[in-house]
Each structure stands twice: as structure tokens, then as C-alpha cells.
Design a protein around this motif. Structure first.
Motif, mmCIF file in Angstrom:
data_model
loop_
_atom_site.group_PDB
_atom_site.id
_atom_site.type_symbol
_atom_site.label_atom_id
_atom_site.label_comp_id
_atom_site.label_asym_id
_atom_site.label_seq_id
_atom_site.Cartn_x
_atom_site.Cartn_y
_atom_site.Cartn_z
ATOM 1 N N VAL A 20 -8.036 -29.566 -15.589
ATOM 2 C CA VAL A 20 -7.590 -30.831 -15.133
ATOM 3 C C VAL A 20 -6.007 -30.816 -15.368
ATOM 4 O O VAL A 20 -5.424 -31.554 -14.591
ATOM 5 N N ASN A 21 -5.547 -30.176 -16.477
ATOM 6 C CA ASN A 21 -4.128 -30.109 -16.474
ATOM 7 C C ASN A 21 -3.522 -29.411 -15.268
ATOM 8 O O ASN A 21 -2.319 -29.902 -14.535
ATOM 9 N N ALA A 22 -4.136 -28.486 -14.493
ATOM 10 C CA ALA A 22 -3.613 -27.804 -13.180
ATOM 11 C C ALA A 22 -3.656 -28.701 -11.955
ATOM 12 O O ALA A 22 -2.634 -28.766 -11.366
ATOM 13 N N LEU A 23 -4.734 -29.580 -11.985
ATOM 14 C CA LEU A 23 -4.935 -30.396 -11.014
ATOM 15 C C LEU A 23 -4.087 -31.406 -11.069
ATOM 16 O O LEU A 23 -3.489 -31.991 -10.138
ATOM 17 N N THR A 24 -3.581 -31.895 -12.197
ATOM 18 C CA THR A 24 -2.709 -32.767 -12.558
ATOM 19 C C THR A 24 -1.214 -32.497 -11.990
ATOM 20 O O THR A 24 -0.478 -33.250 -11.559
ATOM 21 N N ALA A 25 -1.159 -31.240 -12.348
ATOM 22 C CA ALA A 25 0.358 -30.697 -11.787
ATOM 23 C C ALA A 25 0.512 -30.362 -10.526
ATOM 24 O O ALA A 25 1.680 -30.167 -10.054
#
Length: 282
Positions: free
Chosen positions: A137-142
Motif C-alpha cells: 500500500v505504501n509503494a502504490l501510494t508513492a
């Protein structure tokens, strides 16, 4: 600003890390400053570049950058290729999901860490873990976009639907601008009728979202990671190397406007030109 691409698929063994490493190397050989951000606690992308664990523990890893102990710029390491860099991972990253549970804006921690270095690269490729947890989720948000490696096997589309549902939720609440970079078919064996059926079905269903380049099953691709080298430095004449070079050409063609802007901004920074000043072309 550099283009951030999350390489994601919650299913393991689909060629995700292989794609991250070798696409990055292929972009770097085209003189694109490229950073591989290893966001998988297994650290396979780190090992694939021959970076040993003692060095990572000494200099720091993505984990320290994610929890705010170190700026991301401090943990980035060079590789054998001039334009290619790695932000390495260790097993410590597995604990980050637990540590960040109660953190404020926990889904945006990686995005905040990347902002410091984003304008130094043309491409930042994030190798996501094989799950749809807080790290992914952090990767897709970034990310600006996501790329899905999809193996040419029977259950491939089941996992893809789960990932696309997660992407839809992230667009709704965390990253409305997230786009599809595309789907790349991996582990393709032309002698296998089932593999040919999967290719046909995926192309019929997703159309232009699927890259023309297909990554074959290739012994040399399997070997190169154990030698700590991307396929370009291990066997440049292999079918696997040719496939990733072709994939990189497609990615570059798709992002040519973004690349031009990124390079112009870096040139302006080197020359001390303000953002509002246009760089002379002659």
C-alpha cells in the motif's frame, strides 16, 4: 521529477524481482538514471545486484528510511552500472508493518521518504513484496504508476483481480493519480499450449495495457541473480536479456514526455537556472 513505478503482484514466483532488476538495468544502459528500491523484506533485489548484507547493515537500508531514522539518500548504493543505483532491504523491513500500524499517515511514509531524492532520477522502480499489506500500500501510494508481472499460468488472472481491486481502493483514498504502466507477461514457453492460451486471454481482456514484449522462461535469467548481476552483465546475448531490453524500449516510448521534462529540470538545476526560466535550446 522522476517517474516512480511500483512493480507489484501479491502472488509469489511470478518474476517480479527479476523484472524489477532487469528492467532497471535495461533503462540504465539507455542512460536513464534509475533507482531500484527494494521494498521486499526478503531482499532478493538487493542480492541480485551482489550487495552483501554486512554492507547493508553498516550503511542502512530502506527500513531505516521508512521509519525516519535515516534519509533515503544515505542508504542508496551504486552498482556496477553507471546510471543504476539500489536502496537495499533487509529482514528488518518485515517488522515495519507492525511498527507503522499506529503511525500517523502510515500509508504515506514511503512517499515522504522518496520526495527527498525523486528529482535525482529518471526512474524509480519499487520491488514490492508478494502481498497486499501495508508495504505494498505504501509503494502504490508513492508511485506514479504500477507494472504487473503476470506469469503465463492457469491461476494468473485470479491474483490480478485482487491487485486491481486494491489499486481501486488506493485511488479512491490515497493516490488518485495512480495509473497503469502495464502488464508484462513472464515465464512464457511457446511450446506450452496453456501458456499460449493465457497470453491470448490476457491480451483479449486487457488490450493495450499489455506490453508487446513477453519474457520467456530462460535459464540464464534464473542464473544471473545468483551471481549478483543483472542479465545485461551476465549474458547480453540471451533471449531473456533481449526481452527486457525490448520491454525497456516500450517503457521509454511510453514515458518520453516525462523523461524530457525530468532531464530538463536536472539540467536546469546543474546550471543554477530557476524553475521559471526556460533553458535555451541554442
Amino acid at each position: 521529477m522522476g517517474k516512480v513505478i511500483a512493480i507489484a503482484n501479491q502472488k509469489g514466483g511470478v518474476g517480479k524481482t527479476t523484472t524489477t532488476v532487469n528492467l532497471a538495468a535495461s533503462l540504465a544502459v539507455a542512460e536513464q538514471r534509475t533507482l531500484v528500491l527494494d521494498f521486499d523484506p526478503q531482499g532478493n533485489a538487493t542480492s541480485a545486484f551482489g550487495i552483501d548484507r554486512p554492507t547493508v547493515h553498516e550503511r542502512g537500508s530502506v527500513y531505516q528510511a521508512l521509519i525516519g531514522q535515516l534519509p533515503l539518500s544515505k542508504v542508496i548504493q551504486p552498482t556496477e552500472m553507471e546510471c543504476l543505483f539500489v536502496a537495499p532491504a533487509t529482514g528488518d523491513l518485515a517488522g515495519a508493518e507492525i511498527e507503522l500500524v499506529g503511525a500517523f499517515a502510515r500509508e504515506g511514509k514511503l512517499k515522504s521518504a522518496i520526495m527527498e531524492i525523486k528529482d535525482q532520477y529518471d526512474f524509480i522502480l519499487i520491488d514490492c513484496p508478494p502481498s497486499l499489506g501495508l508495504l505494498t500500500v505504501n509503494a502504490l501510494t508513492a508511485a506514479n504508476s504500477f507494472l504487473v508481472p503476470l506469469q503465463c499460468e492457469y491461476f494468473a488472472l485470479e491474483g490480478l483481480s485482487q491487485l486491481l481491486h486494491t489499486v481501486s481502493l488506493i485511488r479512491q483514498s490515497l493516490n488518485p493519480a495512480l495509473t497503469e504502466e502495464g502488464i508484462v507477461l513472464t515465464m512464457y514457453d511457446s511450446r506450452n499450449n496453456l501458456a499460449n492460451e493465457v497470453v491470448k486471454e490476457v491480451r483479449t481482456h486487457f488490450g493495450d495495457q499489455v506490453f508487446v514484449s513477453v519474457i520467456p522462461r530462460n535459464v540464464r535469467l534464473s542464473e544471473c541473480s545468483s551471481f549478483g548481476k543483472p542479465i545485461l552483465l551476465y549474458d547480453i546475448d540471451s533471449k531473456g536479456c533481449l526481452a527486457y531490453l525490448n520491454l525497456a524500449k516500450e517503457v521509454l516510448a511510453k514515458n518520453q514526455n516525462q523523461i524530457a521534462i525530468s532531464q530538463e529540470q536536472r539540467n536546469a538545476a546543474r546550471l543554477g537556472v530557476g524553475r521559471e526560466t526556460r533553458i535555451p535550446t541554442h
